[in-house]
Motif scaffolding. Structure first.
Motif, PDB file in Angstrom:
ATOM      1  N   THR A   1       0.839  -1.211   0.000  1.00 19.48           N
ATOM      2  CA  THR A   1       0.000   0.000   0.000  1.00 19.48           C
ATOM      3  C   THR A   1       0.866   1.250   0.000  1.00 19.48           C
ATOM      4  O   THR A   1       0.598   2.207  -0.730  1.00 19.48           O
ATOM      5  N   VAL A   2       1.917   1.254   0.811  1.00 22.96           N
ATOM      6  CA  VAL A   2       2.771   2.445   0.885  1.00 22.96           C
ATOM      7  C   VAL A   2       3.500   2.640  -0.450  1.00 22.96           C
ATOM      8  O   VAL A   2       3.544   3.744  -1.000  1.00 22.96           O
ATOM      9  N   ALA A   3       4.037   1.550  -1.001  1.00 22.04           N
ATOM     10  CA  ALA A   3       4.828   1.675  -2.235  1.00 22.04           C
ATOM     11  C   ALA A   3       3.949   2.028  -3.442  1.00 22.04           C
ATOM     12  O   ALA A   3       4.326   2.874  -4.250  1.00 22.04           O
ATOM     13  N   TYR A   4       2.783   1.397  -3.546  1.00 17.20           N
ATOM     14  CA  TYR A   4       1.939   1.620  -4.742  1.00 17.20           C
ATOM     15  C   TYR A   4       1.080   2.878  -4.617  1.00 17.20           C
ATOM     16  O   TYR A   4       0.982   3.656  -5.548  1.00 17.20           O
ATOM     17  N   GLN A   5       0.391   3.039  -3.478  1.00 20.33           N
ATOM     18  CA  GLN A   5      -0.572   4.146  -3.421  1.00 20.33           C
ATOM     19  C   GLN A   5       0.103   5.509  -3.212  1.00 20.33           C
ATOM     20  O   GLN A   5      -0.526   6.546  -3.391  1.00 20.33           O
ATOM     21  N   SER A   6       1.413   5.510  -2.865  1.00 23.87           N
ATOM     22  CA  SER A   6       2.094   6.818  -2.790  1.00 23.87           C
ATOM     23  C   SER A   6       2.759   7.148  -4.122  1.00 23.87           C
ATOM     24  O   SER A   6       3.204   8.267  -4.335  1.00 23.87           O
ATOM     25  N   ALA A   7       2.819   6.173  -5.027  1.00 23.78           N
ATOM     26  CA  ALA A   7       3.382   6.460  -6.361  1.00 23.78           C
ATOM     27  C   ALA A   7       2.318   7.185  -7.180  1.00 23.78           C
ATOM     28  O   ALA A   7       1.123   6.962  -6.992  1.00 23.78           O
ATOM     29  N   LYS A   8       2.776   8.030  -8.056  1.00 22.32           N
ATOM     30  CA  LYS A   8       1.802   8.836  -8.808  1.00 22.32           C
ATOM     31  C   LYS A   8       1.295   8.082 -10.032  1.00 22.32           C
ATOM     32  O   LYS A   8       2.061   7.673 -10.892  1.00 22.32           O
ATOM     33  N   LEU A   9      -0.049   7.892 -10.064  1.00 22.66           N
ATOM     34  CA  LEU A   9      -0.687   7.230 -11.191  1.00 22.66           C
ATOM     35  C   LEU A   9      -1.596   8.270 -11.832  1.00 22.66           C
ATOM     36  O   LEU A   9      -2.513   8.775 -11.178  1.00 22.66           O
ATOM     37  N   ASP A  10      -1.321   8.632 -13.074  1.00 23.79           N
ATOM     38  CA  ASP A  10      -2.065   9.717 -13.742  1.00 23.79           C
ATOM     39  C   ASP A  10      -2.108  10.967 -12.859  1.00 23.79           C
ATOM     40  O   ASP A  10      -3.149  11.599 -12.695  1.00 23.79           O
ATOM     41  N   GLY A  11      -1.000  11.269 -12.221  1.00 27.57           N
ATOM     42  CA  GLY A  11      -0.902  12.495 -11.410  1.00 27.57           C
ATOM     43  C   GLY A  11      -1.436  12.357  -9.994  1.00 27.57           C
ATOM     44  O   GLY A  11      -1.312  13.270  -9.179  1.00 27.57           O
ATOM     45  N   ASP A  12      -2.037  11.205  -9.667  1.00 31.84           N
ATOM     46  CA  ASP A  12      -2.654  11.046  -8.340  1.00 31.84           C
ATOM     47  C   ASP A  12      -1.811  10.139  -7.450  1.00 31.84           C
ATOM     48  O   ASP A  12      -1.603   8.972  -7.770  1.00 31.84           O
ATOM     49  N   GLY A  13      -1.279  10.679  -6.360  1.00 32.89           N
ATOM     50  CA  GLY A  13      -0.526   9.870  -5.396  1.00 32.89           C
ATOM     51  C   GLY A  13      -0.955  10.272  -3.998  1.00 32.89           C
ATOM     52  O   GLY A  13      -1.459  11.373  -3.796  1.00 32.89           O
ATOM     53  N   THR A  14      -0.762   9.393  -3.033  1.00 34.06           N
ATOM     54  CA  THR A  14      -1.257   9.666  -1.680  1.00 34.06           C
ATOM     55  C   THR A  14      -0.098   9.916  -0.724  1.00 34.06           C
ATOM     56  O   THR A  14       0.977   9.341  -0.889  1.00 34.06           O
ATOM     57  N   ASP A  15      -0.337  10.733   0.268  1.00 31.30           N
ATOM     58  CA  ASP A  15       0.697  11.117   1.227  1.00 31.30           C
ATOM     59  C   ASP A  15       1.269   9.896   1.965  1.00 31.30           C
ATOM     60  O   ASP A  15       0.535   9.120   2.576  1.00 31.30           O
ATOM     61  N   ARG A  16       2.581   9.768   1.886  1.00 26.28           N
ATOM     62  CA  ARG A  16       3.261   8.599   2.439  1.00 26.28           C
ATOM     63  C   ARG A  16       3.054   8.468   3.951  1.00 26.28           C
ATOM     64  O   ARG A  16       2.813   7.374   4.465  1.00 26.28           O
ATOM     65  N   ASP A  17       3.161   9.585   4.675  1.00 25.12           N
ATOM     66  CA  ASP A  17       3.015   9.515   6.132  1.00 25.12           C
ATOM     67  C   ASP A  17       1.616   9.049   6.520  1.00 25.12           C
ATOM     68  O   ASP A  17       1.444   8.294   7.483  1.00 25.12           O
ATOM     69  N   TRP A  18       0.627   9.519   5.771  1.00 26.02           N
ATOM     70  CA  TRP A  18      -0.753   9.089   6.046  1.00 26.02           C
ATOM     71  C   TRP A  18      -0.888   7.586   5.793  1.00 26.02           C
ATOM     72  O   TRP A  18      -1.501   6.861   6.585  1.00 26.02           O
ATOM     73  N   LEU A  19      -0.289   7.119   4.713  1.00 31.01           N
ATOM     74  CA  LEU A  19      -0.356   5.677   4.404  1.00 31.01           C
ATOM     75  C   LEU A  19       0.308   4.854   5.505  1.00 31.01           C
ATOM     76  O   LEU A  19      -0.214   3.822   5.935  1.00 31.01           O
ATOM     77  N   LEU A  20       1.466   5.334   5.976  1.00 31.64           N
ATOM     78  CA  LEU A  20       2.148   4.607   7.064  1.00 31.64           C
ATOM     79  C   LEU A  20       1.279   4.619   8.309  1.00 31.64           C
ATOM     80  O   LEU A  20       1.155   3.608   9.012  1.00 31.64           O
ATOM     81  N   SER A  21       0.649   5.757   8.570  1.00 29.88           N
ATOM     82  CA  SER A  21      -0.125   5.862   9.804  1.00 29.88           C
ATOM     83  C   SER A  21      -1.392   5.006   9.759  1.00 29.88           C
ATOM     84  O   SER A  21      -1.694   4.304  10.727  1.00 29.88           O
TER      85      SER A  21
END
Ligand code: TMP
Length: 198
Positions: free
Chosen positions: A96-116
């Motif tokens: 989840t951290v590696a994929y959802q923080s990577a930018k897909l079509d310009g959309d990526g999620t904050d890494r700290d939030w994903l870790l938390s």
């Protein structure tokens, strides 16, 4: 015998599923109780994610679904481990951290939030093995042709995922195994990591 929780991570085509199968068979033939599992799971929320029914959702919404699936899965994993099983899990929180923080079509999620959000719903694996490979090699392995890669910019996305994984490996002490090596060498390295924790 004591159980253990072993996680395999890596970009698409890194060979996780094949290595998991070989490890399960090797440990099984030694008389160990082995449970092979994967995320997203194949039940409930995991099956919903895999079905694609969620449609074109944001990386953040997708992350919440992956973590919701992980929450119930973690409970089952802990039960299996307490019953003495060696649980081999294909993907866990680092995905989840590696994929959802990577930018897909310009959309990526904050890494700290994903870790938390993950920290609230996960257990610490006994070992996490990162099968590291250049995504252009891994995509070739799974049979994606060059023109398809550029069409979906998948290569660029997976390069970010790989970078994110390597950063997590340093921070969380994952064992990095060179997945571009020949399959027997990869398998031997993976088994030596597992033998240290079982
Ligand atoms: P799989 O190919 O290993 O079955 O995984 C399915 C896809 O789901 C893969 O491209 C990685 C992705 N994924 C995430 O993006 N985040 C996650 O948390 C997990 C578990 C998988």
């Amino acid at each position: 015998m004591e159980g253990a929780f072993i996680v395999f991570e890596g970009v698409d085509g890194s060979g996780k599923s094949t290595v998991c199968r070989k490890v399960a068979s090797a440990l099984g033939s030694e008389g160990r109780k082995v449970i092979s599992t994967a995320e997203p799971t194949h039940e409930g929320i995991g099956a919903f994610i895999r079905s694609g029914s969620a449609g074109g959702i944001s990386q953040a919404t997708e992350a919440l679904l992956f973590v919701a699936d992980r929450n119930d899965h973690t409970e089952r994993i802990m039960d299996w481990v307490s019953e003495g099983a060696i649980v081999l899990c294909d993907r866990y929180f680092a995905s989840t951290v590696a994929y959802q923080s990577a930018k897909l079509d310009g959309d990526g999620t904050d890494r700290d939030w994903l870790l938390s959000i993950n920290s609230r719903f996960t257990s610490r694996p006994d070992a996490t093995i990162l099968l590291d490979i250049d995504p252009s090699d891994s995509l070739r392995r799974v049979g994606v042709r060059g023109e398809e890669v550029s069409k979906f910019e998948k290569l660029d996305f997976l390069e970010q995922v790989r970078f994110n994984y390597l950063r997590l490996a340093e921070e969380y002490g994952f064992t990095v195994v060179d997945a571009s090596a020949d399959p027997d060498t990869v398998f031997d390295k993976v088994m030596s990591v597992i033998r240290k924790v079982i």
